[in-house]
Design a protein around this motif. Structure first.
Motif, short mmCIF file in Angstrom:
data_model
loop_
_atom_site.label_atom_id
_atom_site.label_comp_id
_atom_site.label_asym_id
_atom_site.label_seq_id
_atom_site.Cartn_x
_atom_site.Cartn_y
_atom_site.Cartn_z
N GLY A 1 -9.90 5.20 3.65
CA GLY A 1 -10.22 4.75 5.00
C GLY A 1 -9.53 3.47 5.38
O GLY A 1 -8.37 3.23 5.02
N THR A 2 -10.24 2.63 6.09
CA THR A 2 -9.68 1.34 6.50
C THR A 2 -10.08 0.22 5.55
O THR A 2 -9.82 -0.96 5.81
CB THR A 2 -10.14 0.98 7.93
N ARG A 3 -10.67 0.59 4.42
CA ARG A 3 -11.14 -0.43 3.47
C ARG A 3 -10.02 -1.35 2.96
O ARG A 3 -10.27 -2.55 2.75
CB ARG A 3 -11.88 0.22 2.31
N PRO A 4 -8.80 -0.84 2.74
CA PRO A 4 -7.76 -1.77 2.28
C PRO A 4 -7.54 -2.94 3.24
O PRO A 4 -7.35 -4.08 2.81
CB PRO A 4 -6.51 -0.88 2.18
N TRP A 5 -7.59 -2.65 4.54
CA TRP A 5 -7.40 -3.72 5.53
C TRP A 5 -8.62 -4.62 5.62
O TRP A 5 -8.49 -5.82 5.87
CB TRP A 5 -7.07 -3.09 6.89
N LEU B 1 -4.29 3.21 12.67
CA LEU B 1 -3.23 4.20 12.79
C LEU B 1 -3.16 5.07 11.55
O LEU B 1 -3.14 6.31 11.65
CB LEU B 1 -1.88 3.50 13.02
N VAL B 2 -3.09 4.45 10.39
CA VAL B 2 -2.97 5.21 9.15
C VAL B 2 -4.17 6.14 8.99
O VAL B 2 -4.02 7.33 8.69
CB VAL B 2 -2.85 4.26 7.94
N GLN B 3 -5.37 5.62 9.24
CA GLN B 3 -6.55 6.43 9.04
C GLN B 3 -6.64 7.56 10.07
O GLN B 3 -7.12 8.65 9.76
CB GLN B 3 -7.81 5.57 9.07
N SER B 4 -6.18 7.32 11.28
CA SER B 4 -6.25 8.38 12.30
C SER B 4 -5.33 9.54 11.94
O SER B 4 -5.67 10.70 12.18
CB SER B 4 -5.90 7.82 13.68
N TYR C 1 0.86 -1.18 0.00
CA TYR C 1 0.00 0.00 0.00
C TYR C 1 0.89 1.23 0.00
O TYR C 1 1.50 1.57 1.00
CB TYR C 1 -0.91 -0.03 1.23
N TYR C 2 0.99 1.87 -1.16
CA TYR C 2 1.77 3.10 -1.31
C TYR C 2 0.84 4.30 -1.12
O TYR C 2 -0.22 4.38 -1.74
CB TYR C 2 2.40 3.17 -2.70
N PHE C 3 1.25 5.24 -0.28
CA PHE C 3 0.42 6.41 -0.03
C PHE C 3 1.24 7.52 0.61
O PHE C 3 2.35 7.30 1.11
CB PHE C 3 -0.76 6.06 0.90
N SER C 4 0.68 8.70 0.58
CA SER C 4 1.25 9.85 1.29
C SER C 4 0.32 10.18 2.45
O SER C 4 -0.91 10.13 2.31
CB SER C 4 1.36 11.05 0.36
N THR C 5 0.89 10.54 3.59
CA THR C 5 0.06 10.94 4.72
C THR C 5 -0.56 12.33 4.49
O THR C 5 -1.32 12.81 5.34
CB THR C 5 0.85 10.93 6.04
N LEU C 6 -0.26 12.94 3.36
CA LEU C 6 -0.89 14.21 2.97
C LEU C 6 -2.04 14.01 1.99
O LEU C 6 -2.70 14.97 1.61
CB LEU C 6 0.14 15.14 2.31
N LEU D 1 -4.45 10.35 8.76
CA LEU D 1 -5.08 11.01 7.62
C LEU D 1 -6.31 11.82 8.05
O LEU D 1 -6.52 12.95 7.60
CB LEU D 1 -5.48 9.96 6.58
N ARG D 2 -7.08 11.26 8.97
CA ARG D 2 -8.26 11.97 9.47
C ARG D 2 -7.87 13.22 10.25
O ARG D 2 -8.55 14.26 10.18
CB ARG D 2 -9.09 11.03 10.36
N ALA D 3 -6.76 13.14 10.99
CA ALA D 3 -6.30 14.30 11.75
C ALA D 3 -6.06 15.49 10.83
O ALA D 3 -6.37 16.63 11.17
CB ALA D 3 -5.02 13.94 12.51
N CYS D 4 -5.52 15.21 9.64
CA CYS D 4 -5.26 16.27 8.67
C CYS D 4 -6.53 16.74 7.98
O CYS D 4 -6.83 17.92 7.96
CB CYS D 4 -4.24 15.79 7.63
N TRP D 5 -7.31 15.79 7.45
CA TRP D 5 -8.39 16.13 6.52
C TRP D 5 -9.76 16.32 7.17
O TRP D 5 -10.68 16.79 6.50
CB TRP D 5 -8.46 15.08 5.42
#
Length: 200
Positions: free
Chosen positions: A19-23, A110-113, A6-11, A115-119
Motif C-alpha cells: 500500500g502507501t505504507r512505504p511513504w 499513484l503507485v497504489q492506484s 523502492y524496487y517493485f513491479s506493477t504486477l 496496483l489496486r487497479a490490477c489486484w
C-alpha cells in the motif's frame, strides 16, 4: 537526509499489499523515496528466481493462501485471479517514472492506484485510459502517459541493473542509502525500525 529506493513491479500483489505504507514510513523519518519500477521476470532470470506460473503447484497454491491471509489481515480487497494479469508492466512503469521526474503529485497514491487497479479492480494496467485515470487521481498530468516514453524505457532498464547490483531479487524490495535491504511487505516494520535507528 535519510532515503531509500523502492524496487517493485506493477504486477506484484505483494507490492499492492504494501500500500502507501512505504511513504508513511518515509514521512515519519523525513526520508526520501525513489521509485524504481522494474521488469520482475527479467529480475528473476538474473537472480535465480522462478516466475509464479512455473513454480511447483504446492508453491503456487501456498502463494495464493498467503496473499489471501495477508490481504485479510490488512483489510484490503484482493482478486487472486485478476482478469488482466499478467499485463504488460512497461506502460504503467513508464508513467510512474515520468510522474516522479515531473513531480507535483502524490507518488504513493499513484503507485497504489495502479496496483489496486490490477489486484482489486480488474482493470488492465497496460491500458492508456487506466493509466491516465491513475495519474489524474494522484494529482499528475494525465499526458505523462504519453510523454517521456524513451526516457522511461531507459530508466526502466537501468532500474533492473541497479536492482541486481544492489542485491534485489523480488518485489517489493527496499534498499536504504547505506545499503540495508528489506524484502516483502511484511518487512516494512523492520524498515521503519531501521530508519528510527532501532535495528541493523
Amino acid at each position: 537526509m535519510a532515503a531509500f529506493d523502492y524496487y517493485f513491479s506493477t504486477l506484484s500483489p505483494f507490492a499492492y499489499l504494501a500500500g502507501t505504507r512505504p511513504w508513511e514510513i518515509a514521512a515519519r523519518h523525513g526520508a526520501g523515496v525513489t521509485c524504481k519500477p522494474l521488469d520482475i521476470l527479467a529480475l528473476f532470470a538474473r537472480t535465480g528466481g522462478t516466475p509464479p506460473g512455473e513454480r511447483h503447484p504446492s508453491r503456487q497454491e501456498y502463494r495464493l493462501i498467503e496473499l489471501e491471509r495477508q490481504a485479510a489481515r490488512l483489510g484490503m480487497p484482493i482478486n487472486l485471479k485478476p482478469a488482466h494479469w499478467p499485463a504488460n508492466p512497461a506502460p504503467s512503469s513508464y508513467a510512474i517514472i515520468a510522474a516522479q521526474n515531473a513531480g507535483g503529485g502524490n507518488m504513493g497514491q499513484l503507485v497504489q492506484s495502479i496496483l489496486r487497479a490490477c489486484w482489486a479492480e480488474d482493470k488492465d494496467i497496460a491500458g492508456d485510459a487506466v493509466i491516465r485515470d491513475c495519474l489524474d487521481g494522484a494529482g499528475f498530468d494525465p499526458a505523462l502517459a504519453d510523454s517521456g516514453l524513451l526516457a522511461g524505457a531507459e530508466t526502466y532498464a537501468q532500474n533492473l541493473e541497479d536492482a541486481v547490483k544492489a542485491g534485489v531479487f523480488g518485489s517489493p524490495f527496499w534498499v536504504t542509502a547505506e545499503g540495508a535491504r528489506f524484502w516483502g511487505q511484511d518487512r516494512l516494520g523492520d524498515l521503519d525500525a531501521h530508519l528510527a535507528g532501532q535495528a541493523a
